[in-house]
Structures are given as C-alpha cells and as structure tokens.
Design an enzyme around this catalytic site. Structure first.
Site, PDB file in Angstrom:
ATOM      1  N   ARG A 155       0.862  -1.182   0.000  1.00 22.95           N
ATOM      2  CA  ARG A 155       0.000   0.000   0.000  1.00 22.95           C
ATOM      3  C   ARG A 155       0.893   1.224   0.000  1.00 22.95           C
ATOM      4  O   ARG A 155       1.894   1.263   0.729  1.00 22.95           O
ATOM      5  CB  ARG A 155      -0.859   0.048   1.270  1.00 22.95           C
ATOM      6  CG  ARG A 155      -1.921  -1.007   1.336  1.00 22.95           C
ATOM      7  CD  ARG A 155      -2.389  -1.203   2.756  1.00 22.95           C
ATOM      8  NE  ARG A 155      -1.290  -1.624   3.614  1.00 22.95           N
ATOM      9  CZ  ARG A 155      -1.362  -1.735   4.925  1.00 22.95           C
ATOM     10  NH1 ARG A 155      -2.459  -1.422   5.556  1.00 22.95           N
ATOM     11  NH2 ARG A 155      -0.326  -2.147   5.625  1.00 22.95           N
ATOM     12  N   LYS A 223      -4.033 -11.175  -7.574  1.00 20.46           N
ATOM     13  CA  LYS A 223      -3.845  -9.735  -7.382  1.00 20.46           C
ATOM     14  C   LYS A 223      -5.127  -8.960  -7.699  1.00 20.46           C
ATOM     15  O   LYS A 223      -5.614  -8.161  -6.899  1.00 20.46           O
ATOM     16  CB  LYS A 223      -2.696  -9.274  -8.277  1.00 20.46           C
ATOM     17  CG  LYS A 223      -2.543  -7.793  -8.407  1.00 20.46           C
ATOM     18  CD  LYS A 223      -2.089  -7.179  -7.118  1.00 20.46           C
ATOM     19  CE  LYS A 223      -2.182  -5.669  -7.223  1.00 20.46           C
ATOM     20  NZ  LYS A 223      -1.295  -4.975  -6.369  1.00 20.46           N
ATOM     21  N   ASN A 227      -7.513  -6.947  -4.850  1.00 18.93           N
ATOM     22  CA  ASN A 227      -7.796  -5.510  -4.894  1.00 18.93           C
ATOM     23  C   ASN A 227      -9.292  -5.256  -5.105  1.00 18.93           C
ATOM     24  O   ASN A 227      -9.873  -4.378  -4.468  1.00 18.93           O
ATOM     25  CB  ASN A 227      -6.993  -4.849  -6.017  1.00 18.93           C
ATOM     26  CG  ASN A 227      -5.635  -4.361  -5.528  1.00 18.93           C
ATOM     27  OD1 ASN A 227      -5.236  -4.673  -4.413  1.00 18.93           O
ATOM     28  ND2 ASN A 227      -4.921  -3.621  -6.347  1.00 18.93           N
ATOM     29  N   ALA A 271     -16.009   4.135   6.021  1.00 20.39           N
ATOM     30  CA  ALA A 271     -16.879   4.848   5.082  1.00 20.39           C
ATOM     31  C   ALA A 271     -16.342   6.256   4.857  1.00 20.39           C
ATOM     32  O   ALA A 271     -15.616   6.796   5.683  1.00 20.39           O
ATOM     33  CB  ALA A 271     -18.287   4.910   5.650  1.00 20.39           C
ATOM     34  N   GLY A 276      -9.654   5.806  -4.030  1.00 23.92           N
ATOM     35  CA  GLY A 276      -9.015   6.427  -5.193  1.00 23.92           C
ATOM     36  C   GLY A 276      -7.644   5.808  -5.365  1.00 23.92           C
ATOM     37  O   GLY A 276      -7.402   4.684  -4.914  1.00 23.92           O
ATOM     38  N   CYS A 279      -4.560   2.270  -8.043  1.00 22.70           N
ATOM     39  CA  CYS A 279      -4.738   0.815  -8.048  1.00 22.70           C
ATOM     40  C   CYS A 279      -6.203   0.423  -8.101  1.00 22.70           C
ATOM     41  O   CYS A 279      -6.653  -0.143  -9.092  1.00 22.70           O
ATOM     42  CB  CYS A 279      -4.072   0.220  -6.820  1.00 22.70           C
ATOM     43  SG  CYS A 279      -2.317   0.604  -6.788  1.00 22.70           S
ATOM     44  N   ARG A 346      -3.133  10.757  -7.945  1.00 21.55           N
ATOM     45  CA  ARG A 346      -3.811  10.116  -9.084  1.00 21.55           C
ATOM     46  C   ARG A 346      -5.158   9.537  -8.631  1.00 21.55           C
ATOM     47  O   ARG A 346      -5.226   8.864  -7.607  1.00 21.55           O
ATOM     48  CB  ARG A 346      -2.922   9.032  -9.682  1.00 21.55           C
ATOM     49  CG  ARG A 346      -1.695   9.614 -10.388  1.00 21.55           C
ATOM     50  CD  ARG A 346      -0.763   8.546 -10.863  1.00 21.55           C
ATOM     51  NE  ARG A 346      -0.230   7.742  -9.763  1.00 21.55           N
ATOM     52  CZ  ARG A 346       0.519   6.663  -9.929  1.00 21.55           C
ATOM     53  NH1 ARG A 346       0.821   6.254 -11.142  1.00 21.55           N
ATOM     54  NH2 ARG A 346       0.975   6.002  -8.889  1.00 21.55           N
TER      55      ARG A 346
HETATM   56  C1  UGA Z   1      -3.967  -0.955  -2.717  1.00 28.88           C
HETATM   57  C2  UGA Z   1      -3.969  -2.308  -1.944  1.00 28.88           C
HETATM   58  O1  UGA Z   1      -4.396  -2.083  -0.606  1.00 28.88           O
HETATM   59  C3  UGA Z   1      -2.576  -2.931  -1.960  1.00 28.88           C
HETATM   60  O2  UGA Z   1      -2.624  -4.205  -1.330  1.00 28.88           O
HETATM   61  C4  UGA Z   1      -2.124  -3.090  -3.425  1.00 28.88           C
HETATM   62  O3  UGA Z   1      -0.815  -3.638  -3.501  1.00 28.88           O
HETATM   63  C5  UGA Z   1      -2.122  -1.739  -4.084  1.00 28.88           C
HETATM   64  O4  UGA Z   1      -3.455  -1.191  -4.032  1.00 28.88           O
HETATM   65  C6  UGA Z   1      -1.683  -1.894  -5.519  1.00 28.88           C
HETATM   66  O5  UGA Z   1      -2.367  -2.589  -6.277  1.00 28.88           O
HETATM   67  O6  UGA Z   1      -0.592  -1.425  -5.884  1.00 28.88           O
HETATM   68  P1  UGA Z   1      -3.225   1.557  -2.163  1.00 28.88           P
HETATM   69  O7  UGA Z   1      -3.956   1.922  -3.427  1.00 28.88           O
HETATM   70  O8  UGA Z   1      -1.857   2.074  -1.957  1.00 28.88           O
HETATM   71  O9  UGA Z   1      -3.127  -0.051  -2.016  1.00 28.88           O
HETATM   72  O10 UGA Z   1      -4.087   2.112  -0.935  1.00 28.88           O
HETATM   73  P2  UGA Z   1      -5.184   1.519   0.080  1.00 28.88           P
HETATM   74  O11 UGA Z   1      -4.687   1.690   1.450  1.00 28.88           O
HETATM   75  O12 UGA Z   1      -5.611   0.177  -0.325  1.00 28.88           O
HETATM   76  O13 UGA Z   1      -6.388   2.544  -0.145  1.00 28.88           O
HETATM   77  C7  UGA Z   1      -7.039   2.686  -1.411  1.00 28.88           C
HETATM   78  C8  UGA Z   1      -8.146   3.701  -1.318  1.00 28.88           C
HETATM   79  O14 UGA Z   1      -9.223   3.203  -0.531  1.00 28.88           O
HETATM   80  C9  UGA Z   1      -7.752   5.029  -0.676  1.00 28.88           C
HETATM   81  O15 UGA Z   1      -8.336   6.077  -1.414  1.00 28.88           O
HETATM   82  C10 UGA Z   1      -8.341   4.956   0.720  1.00 28.88           C
HETATM   83  O16 UGA Z   1      -8.616   6.204   1.285  1.00 28.88           O
HETATM   84  C11 UGA Z   1      -9.604   4.162   0.450  1.00 28.88           C
HETATM   85  N1  UGA Z   1     -10.119   3.429   1.629  1.00 28.88           N
HETATM   86  C12 UGA Z   1      -9.370   2.457   2.213  1.00 28.88           C
HETATM   87  C13 UGA Z   1     -11.389   3.713   2.100  1.00 28.88           C
HETATM   88  O17 UGA Z   1     -12.104   4.589   1.564  1.00 28.88           O
HETATM   89  N2  UGA Z   1     -11.867   3.012   3.163  1.00 28.88           N
HETATM   90  C14 UGA Z   1     -11.140   2.030   3.766  1.00 28.88           C
HETATM   91  O18 UGA Z   1     -11.651   1.416   4.737  1.00 28.88           O
HETATM   92  C15 UGA Z   1      -9.864   1.762   3.281  1.00 28.88           C
END
Ligand code: UGA
Length: 459
Positions: A155, A223, A227, A271, A276, A279, A346
């Site tokens: 992440r 993968k 996701n 929530a 965004g 990924c 992004r």
């Molecule tokens: C995500 C995955 O969690 C990783 O395991 C994966 O390796 C990565 O994509 C990738 O494919 O490279 P990332 O995009 O860095 O990681 O961030 P996340 O922590 O997963 O959050 C993604 C989005 O979801 C953010 O906008 C975050 O604010 C949102 N989110 C997350 C929520 O709105 N609610 C949540 O409970 C958790």
C-alpha cells in the site's frame, strides 16, 4: 544472483530498495533518463516513509545502482522484475504496451538466460503472452526465458513496512527452478533476517509470511481478485453509511461490530469519500473487462464502482445543504492526496471535490502536508497553503478530504477563531460529532449524526 528492476515508479523503487536492503545486488532502470539522473544523485522522486533512508543506505553500500541503459541492466542480471505502469485505456482494459516494450528490449539485449518476473499488476494470461513475446524477439535459441508472476500487495504510504512484513508472497511459475530462485530472493524476508528500517530491530512478532507457489494465471488473478474484493468491501461500507444516515444509525458502531466477526475482518470498512489512487479504480475496471472478455459477468464489481463514483456527489450535496450557495464562498480543502502518507494525487477523491468546487465557482484554498506540488500540476491556479491554519483563515467551510494524522489532531478551537463560519464537512469521518457540537461547529460526515446549526435544529 543479480537482480534488475525495470520501472522506477513507486512499486519498482520500493521493490528495488527493499531487495537491496535485504542483501541482493540490484540494478534499476527506467525509460525516464531524468528520473535515473535524480536517483543517481541521491534524490528521491516520491514521498514514501523509510524509502529515502534505505535508498541512501543501499546506495552507500553499493547494493543498488541505476542506469538509463536498459540493455546494461538486463545483461548484468539473472532475474528481471518488471515494474512498469499498466494504466487504464478508455475502455477500462489495462494498457500493456509498456510490458510489451520491455519484453522486446529484454529479448534483444539479453546475452544469457533470464527469469523474467512480472510485478506490475496485469490481467490474467499476461505472463503467457510475455513468454511468447520474449521468445518471438529473442536473438538466439540458446537463450532461455522463463517467466513468473509475483504480484505486489504494497500500500502506498506503508509500502516499505508492507514489503518487509507481507501476509503472503505469491509466485506464479511454470517450473520448480523458478519457484526455488524466487524463494531464495525472498529468503531474508521469509526468515526475517534483514534489518527492518520501520521497526529498528524490534519488529512485531506477527505471523510469518506464507510463501505460495501457484500457476502464473492464478497469481495474476490473485492480485486483481484481492484488490477488487477490498474495493467491494469499501463500497459495501459506504452503502451501509448511506443507510445509517437515513435510518439514524451510526456507521462506525455497525462496521466495528461487523469487523469483530473474524470471517469479515475490521479492515477496509471505513466509510467516506471512497477509494481512489492508481490501483483500486483501474484494477476494478480491468478485472471487469477481463471477466467480460471471457464471458463472465461481474456486475457486483460494476455496482461497487458505481457506489464509489456517487460518493463525490453525496459529499457535494452535503456541502450544498450546509452552505446553500457555494459560488463566491471561500472554501478550505484539507487534503489533496488520495490517502494519507503519500503525495500521490492520481484518481484522488480530494481532487474530484476540488473540481466540483471550482465548477460551482467557489474560492478554493487547498492544503496538504506533501501533495501540493503534485496537485499544482493538475490545478496550477488554485490558492495553496502549506500552513493548514492559513488555509482555514476566513473560510466559510472546511472540507476534509484526506485522513492525514495532522488533521485528526487539528486544533478546531483555534480553527474556529480563524474561520468566518464554523462549518466542517468531513469526507473521512475524522472527528466525533458530539465534540464538534461542543466546540460550536456545524458538522457533517458520512453515516453519522449531522450536527446542524442551532437555528436549523430548532426548526
Ligand atoms: C492498494 C492495496 O491495498 C494494496 O494491497 C495493493 O498492492 C495496491 O493497491 C496496488 O495494487 O498497488 P493503495 O492503493 O496504496 O493499495 O491504498 P489503500 O490503502 O488500499 O487505499 C485505497 C483507497 O481506498 C484510498 O483512497 C483509501 O482512502 C480508500 N479506503 C481504504 C477507504 O475509503 N476506506 C477504507 O476502509 C480503506
């Protein structure tokens, strides 16, 4: 074993730096010569906790090096990790042209056999195409190209910790030798025999990483399936939040209790403004596209995507309801990055909010601890403030868009004296409604009680 990493974006840099820190010799290359020059001079092109520290230490120890000459990197290595971007096309399908280019280059430049590992997120069956391309462009039938898939689960914001403490390491291979080579590369991580920069020798005693050997197709699917499931979980929590608002329940109480069920788990049920980043939105689309291409309908994911898109509209309608007319009003936007602890903007929900506010004719004053420079490349004419309290000065509303810790601990008493109206619309549910009421704020968030102005609540 000498390793090459192609693509010095966040996945490539974290992979290269962590594998070098774990004791391997790593040579990194990128088509962007300016980025390579930056890295050679010790500059870190992205914001990621601990990355600067390990890039500096591995540069000093000579474990990592950089070259703009991809051929040099390929000839010097036995195992090549492909970490190039796979952006979405207009159709949602992943654009694999960068992978194809790298395959051609490897085939033409290699003078000996290689294990080529895809780390970029790709649709299932890409590995098989990759092997075909490597063999088609190969200069000699004496050179053998083996292909593997090794998806990353990092992440942004916690990528270094995630690399050193993974839940699982997945390798999709076609033969035992490739699995053995990859196991050897990850041995320091599996055995925990590395210096972890995040915990300084005191790593938590969590479960050891599972090393899973699968087929290439399965690894690629793992993968996208992971996701997409996490994105689905977030959208589910967001619909529950909407329901809570309508029937007078509290989404945090609901998701907390749900998460205590070990079959559900408490993570990714926050929530708010929705997901965004580079990924989830693109992976969801690519997965739906892949399924469609083989005749499988994945409507459940389309629905998750739809729910996510509506988050911004719901947020903007909360702003409308509170402010009535937005045009001409000074609005503070707190957070531009798509999530905390990264400068990545992004597909950031925060920028969607900015776009909507500009469209409405608001006087937008934006702040973010590290993402202002990147946001400026998209919205050069906004008013930006490095100082959070300067962004809030004179504002008629504060819109919280990113869950930075700094905002969690914001001094709202002080902010209240600076703002021209005490109104907060919180897209990340960072504060307690009752505390905001006590401080005299009107306060709106997702799936929780709204704190209206005293005039409004007296009606
Ligand atoms: C995500 C995955 O969690 C990783 O395991 C994966 O390796 C990565 O994509 C990738 O494919 O490279 P990332 O995009 O860095 O990681 O961030 P996340 O922590 O997963 O959050 C993604 C989005 O979801 C953010 O906008 C975050 O604010 C949102 N989110 C997350 C929520 O709105 N609610 C949540 O409970 C958790």
């Amino acid at each position: 074993m000498r390793l090459a990493v192609v693509g010095c974006g966040y996945v490539g840099l974290v992979t290269g730096a962590c594998l070098a820190e774990a004791g391997h010799d790593v040579i990194c290359t990128d088509i962007d010569a300016a980025r390579i020059a930056q890295l050679q001079s010790g500059e870190i092109p992205i914001y990621e906790e601990y990355l600067g520290e390990i890039l500096a230490s591995t540069r000093a120890s000579g474990k990592i090096s950089y070259t703009a000459d991809a051929g040099e990197a390929f000839r010097a290595s036995d195992v090549i990790f492909i970490c190039v971007g796979t952006p979405p096309k207009g159709t949602g399908e992943a654009d694999l042209s960068a992978i194809d280019n790298v395959a051609r280059q490897i085939a033409q430049e290699a003078r000996s056999s290689k294990l080529v590992v895809e780390k970029s997120t790709v649709p299932a069956r890409t590995g098989l195409e990759l092997r075909r391309a490597l063999n088609a462009y190969s200069r000699s039938s004496n050179i053998e190209f083996r292909v593997a898939s090794n998806p990353e689960f990092l992440r942004e914001g916690t990528a270094v910790q995630d690399f050193f403490h993974p839940d699982r390491i997945v390798v999709g291979v076609e033969d035992d030798a490739s699995a053995a080579e990859l196991r050897e590369i990850y041995r320091p991580i599996i055995e925990r025999s590395f210096r972890c920069p995040a915990h300084n020798g005191a790593c938590p005693l969590d479960a050891k990483a599972e090393f899973l050997v699968t087929t290439i197709n399965s690894a690629e699917l793992i993968k996208h399936a992971s996701n997409s499931f996490l994105a689905l979980k977030i959208s589910y929590a967001n619909v529950i939040a909407d329901l809570c608002e309508q029937i007078g329940a509290n989404v945090e109480e609901v998701t907390h209790a749900m998460g205590l069920d070990s079959r559900i788990g408490g993570q990714f049920l926050r929530a708010g403004l929705g997901f965004g980043g580079f990924c989830f939105p693109k992976d969801l689309q690519a997965f739906v596209h892949l399924a469609g291409s083989v005749g499988v309908k994945f409507d459940i994911l389309r629905a998750a995507e739809q729910v996510n898109k509506q988050r911004i509209d719901r947020f903007v309608s909360k702003v409308h309801k509170a402010l009535w007319v937005v045009k001409g009003k000074r609005i503070a936007i707190l957070g531009l990055a798509f999530k905390a602890n990264t400068d990545d903007v992004r597909f950031s929900p925060a920028l969607e909010v900015v776009k909507a506010m500009i469209h409405e004719g608001a006087d937008v004053h934006a702040t973010d601890p590290v993402a202002i420079a990147r946001a400026k490349t998209i919205y050069p004419d906004l008013t930006y403030h490095q100082d959070l309290y300067e962004a809030l000065r004179g504002a008629e509303a504060a819109l919280v868009c990113t869950e930075w810790d700094e905002y969690r601990h914001l001094d709202w008493e002080r902010a209240g004296t600076l703002m021209s109206r005490q109104l907060v619309v919180d897209g990340r549910n960072l504060y307690s409604p009752s505390r905001m009421r006590d401080l005299g704020f009107e306060y709106y968030s997702f799936g929780r009680e709204a704190v209206q102005s005293s005039v409004e609540s007296a009606r």
